[in-house]
Scaffold this active site. Structure first.
Site, short mmCIF file in Angstrom:
data_model
loop_
_atom_site.label_atom_id
_atom_site.label_comp_id
_atom_site.label_asym_id
_atom_site.label_seq_id
_atom_site.Cartn_x
_atom_site.Cartn_y
_atom_site.Cartn_z
N LYS A 195 0.88 -1.18 0.00
CA LYS A 195 0.00 0.00 0.00
C LYS A 195 0.91 1.22 0.00
CE LYS A 195 -1.86 2.99 1.71
NZ LYS A 195 -1.68 4.38 1.29
N CYS A 303 14.17 10.24 6.76
CA CYS A 303 13.97 9.89 8.17
C CYS A 303 15.23 10.08 9.00
CB CYS A 303 13.45 8.46 8.28
SG CYS A 303 14.44 7.30 7.37
P1 NAP Z 1 1.79 8.90 7.18
O1 NAP Z 1 0.39 9.41 7.28
O2 NAP Z 1 2.41 8.22 8.32
O3 NAP Z 1 1.84 7.98 5.86
C1 NAP Z 1 2.68 6.90 5.66
C2 NAP Z 1 1.87 5.72 5.13
O4 NAP Z 1 0.92 5.29 6.10
C3 NAP Z 1 1.08 6.03 3.89
O5 NAP Z 1 1.11 4.91 3.04
C4 NAP Z 1 -0.30 6.25 4.45
O6 NAP Z 1 -1.32 6.06 3.52
C5 NAP Z 1 -0.39 5.20 5.52
N1 NAP Z 1 -1.43 5.44 6.54
C6 NAP Z 1 -1.98 6.63 6.92
N2 NAP Z 1 -2.86 6.42 7.92
C7 NAP Z 1 -2.87 5.09 8.19
C8 NAP Z 1 -3.55 4.27 9.15
N3 NAP Z 1 -4.40 4.78 10.04
N4 NAP Z 1 -3.29 2.94 9.16
C9 NAP Z 1 -2.41 2.40 8.29
N5 NAP Z 1 -1.74 3.14 7.36
C10 NAP Z 1 -1.95 4.46 7.32
O7 NAP Z 1 2.75 10.07 6.81
P2 NAP Z 1 2.35 11.47 6.19
O8 NAP Z 1 1.11 12.01 6.80
O9 NAP Z 1 2.35 11.32 4.73
O10 NAP Z 1 3.60 12.34 6.66
C11 NAP Z 1 3.56 12.93 7.97
C12 NAP Z 1 4.89 12.88 8.65
O11 NAP Z 1 5.34 11.55 8.75
C13 NAP Z 1 6.02 13.57 7.93
O12 NAP Z 1 5.97 14.93 8.12
C14 NAP Z 1 7.21 12.92 8.58
O13 NAP Z 1 7.47 13.53 9.82
C15 NAP Z 1 6.75 11.50 8.79
N6 NAP Z 1 7.25 10.60 7.73
C16 NAP Z 1 8.31 9.81 8.04
C17 NAP Z 1 8.85 9.00 7.07
C18 NAP Z 1 10.03 8.12 7.37
O14 NAP Z 1 10.80 7.85 6.48
N7 NAP Z 1 10.15 7.63 8.58
C19 NAP Z 1 8.33 8.98 5.79
C20 NAP Z 1 7.21 9.77 5.51
C21 NAP Z 1 6.68 10.59 6.50
P3 NAP Z 1 -1.98 7.32 2.85
O15 NAP Z 1 -0.92 8.03 2.11
O16 NAP Z 1 -2.97 6.70 1.96
O17 NAP Z 1 -2.56 8.16 3.95
#
Ligand code: NAP
Ligand code: MG
Length: 499
Positions: A195, A303
């Site tokens: 996903k 990250c």
């Molecule tokens: P996110 O919401 O955590 O998204 C990451 C993944 O999780 C996406 O595939 C997302 O799908 C999915 N997801 C969202 N809600 C979910 C749920 N309740 N259950 C299962 N899966 C779910 O990240 P974001 O909102 O795009 O980014 C927010 C922050 O996350 C960033 O600002 C950063 O701080 C952090 N981040 C960290 C990394 C890393 O490498 N560790 C990478 C990205 C972001 P959808 O896209 O369909 O919502």
């Protein structure tokens, strides 16, 4: 490929996408979500719509889980010899290389990142991580256990595939994050449902298609598109045995909560607030280049980004000056612009979030050395930003910003414990770096640091054989390397009564 050829190919790829819709891949079938709902995917370098993609709901998740379960339990994959699995994984790596330019163009359209970085880091990294995992397929061994019990016993263990794996991936390194999860899952014999993040589904779909093309049986690699709800439906599904996730701490915690329902196993990679510690003997030029790249690479959407700089007062001014100079010298632009070195934030909402934390930091007393602006142009760019005089307690220091924003703090104390205490003073524990020519100082600091990865005279490094992951709220478990295999296995003990 010449610059002109690249631009032509990118325009062609966008035209092709805009005339199509992005389908789910379930088993060997491609199709839209059963509800017919779609979501819009955009190019963050322009804000333009790229394509509409299937917005999957529970019923689509049911279908994907059924396909993955069937492939796991019956059919050719369930009987395939480990060496054959290894060959298929290797063939998939070859297919990625054979389609490297195409994949890098898609990645660049989806994320806005410079095409050259997409090609040489994301796509090249994906095939190399897959090849590394191909080599593990026939080396997942069990052991025999000497028995002290009365009687004559043979005890041995086997490492079995954990089952159906949901791989929920982020938008910052889309194809590489897919491979980092799918590679080990396939090596040990699991089946997967990928996903991808809603912002960046393009390469995940292509990856799934290539897996079918090289001969993975239908149902082994499925790709399900959707927004937040799709991920949640996967995590809540009783037919999913394991979730492997990279993304935000908040979603990571919600996954842990939802997984309690059937106690599915969980691996989490949740980012950080990684410190870089610079001692006064360090080589100024090398530190300036290394620390600037640690925070500006991929526009800070990394990250392990080096987002908190602790520098000895003797080097502080010249180092900040140079980092500011490097930041100002970056060429902002879309992925296919000539000589571009800094891409956009992934979305308008993310850029607003980054800017909000930066402005709050300034209001809380941080000094602005450069940046804190949204360049006036289309797309979601954010200027490289350096804040000085920051300290723990400010949002800019405590929260993961995930943008090109560096917080600088000086230290005078030569007491390593005191320096380490400041660096470790964070809820995260993913990475950290130490910059010094003194071997003893370097290793003494490494010992005192809490993150899962410590870099000496470098920052941001990943290698297929190196365990990757963090302590504290940076997550659970390790990816890459032999260490990740157990996250996709269950150990079975077999006891034989030899009579
Ligand atoms: P996110 O919401 O955590 O998204 C990451 C993944 O999780 C996406 O595939 C997302 O799908 C999915 N997801 C969202 N809600 C979910 C749920 N309740 N259950 C299962 N899966 C779910 O990240 P974001 O909102 O795009 O980014 C927010 C922050 O996350 C960033 O600002 C950063 O701080 C952090 N981040 C960290 C990394 C890393 O490498 N560790 C990478 C990205 C972001 P959808 O896209 O369909 O919502
Ligand atoms: Mg999200």
């Amino acid at each position: 490929m010449t610059e002109t050829d690249l631009k032509t190919r990118a325009i062609d790829a966008k035209a092709q996408l805009s005339n199509s819709v992005l389908d789910n891949l379930i088993g060997s079938g491609r199709g839209q979500a059963k509800s017919g709902k779609r979501f819009r995917v955009e190019d963050p370098a322009t804000g333009e719509a790229v394509v509409e993609a299937a917005d999957s709901a529970e019923v689509d998740v049911d279908e994907a889980v059924a396909a993955a379960r069937a492939a796991l339990e019956t059919g050719p994959w369930s009987k395939m010899k480990p060496a054959e699995r290894g060959k298929l994984i290797w063939a998939l790596a070859d297919a990625i290389d054979a389609h490297a330019e195409e994949l890098a163009i898609l990645e660049s359209i989806d994320t806005g990142k410079p095409y050259q970085e997409a090609l040489t880091i994301d796509v090249a990294g994906a095939s190399s991580e897959l090849r590394y995992m191909a080599g593990w397929a026939n080396k997942v061994e069990g052991r025999t256990v000497p028995s002290s019990a009365e009687g004559d016993w043979l005890i041995y263990t086997e490492r079995r595939p954990i089952g159906v794996v949901a791989a929920i991936t982020p938008w910052n390194f889309p194809i590489m994050m897919v491979v980092r999860k799918v590679g080990p899952a396939l090596a040990v014999g699991c089946t997967v449902i990928v996903k991808p993040a809603e912002q960046t589904p393009l390469t995940a779909v292509r990856f799934g298609e290539l897996a079918l093309e090289v001969g993975f049986p239908p149902g082994v690699v499925n790709v399900l598109l959707g927004q937040g709800e799709t991920g949640a439906a996967l995590v809540n599904h009783d037919g999913v045995d394991k979730v492997t996730f990279t993304g935000s701490v908040e979603v990571g915690k919600s996954i842990v909560g939802a997984s309690a329902k059937n106690l599915k196993k969980v691996t989490l990679e949740l980012g950080g607030k990684s410190p870089m510690i610079v001692f006064p003997d360090a080589d100024l030029d090398a530190v300036a280049a290394g620390t600037a790249s640690a925070i500006f690479f991929n526009a800070g959407q990394v990250c392990t980004a080096g987002s908190r700089l602790f520098v000895h007062e003797r080097l502080r001014e010249p180092l900040v000056e140079r980092i500011v100079e490097i930041g100002k010298g970056l060429k902002i632009g879309g992925g296919f612009d000539d000589g571009v070195t800094l891409g956009p934030m992934i979305s308008s909402a993310h850029r607003d979030r980054v800017d909000g934390i930066v402005q709050a930091g300034i209001a809380q007393g941080a000094d602005l050395a450069t940046g804190a602006t949204k360049p006036e142009r289309d797309g979601y760019f954010y200027a490289p930003t350096v804040l000085t005089g920051t300290k723990a307690g400010m949002d800019v220091v405590d929260q993961e910003i995930f943008g090109p924003v560096l917080c600088v703090q000086g230290f005078e104390d030569d007491d390593l414990d005191a320096v380490a205490q400041q660096a470790n003073n964070t809820a995260f524990g993913l990475a950290g770096s130490v910059w010094t020519k003194d071997l003893s100082t370097a290793h003494k600091m490494a010992r005192r640091m809490t993150p899962g990865m410590v870099f000496i005279n470098l920052h941001n490094f990943s290698e297929p054989g190196m365990p990757f992951g963090g302590t504290k709220q940076s997550g659970w478990g390790r990816e890459c390397s032999e260490d990740t295999l157990d996250a996709y296995c269950e150990t079975r003990s077999v006891v034989v009564n030899l009579g």
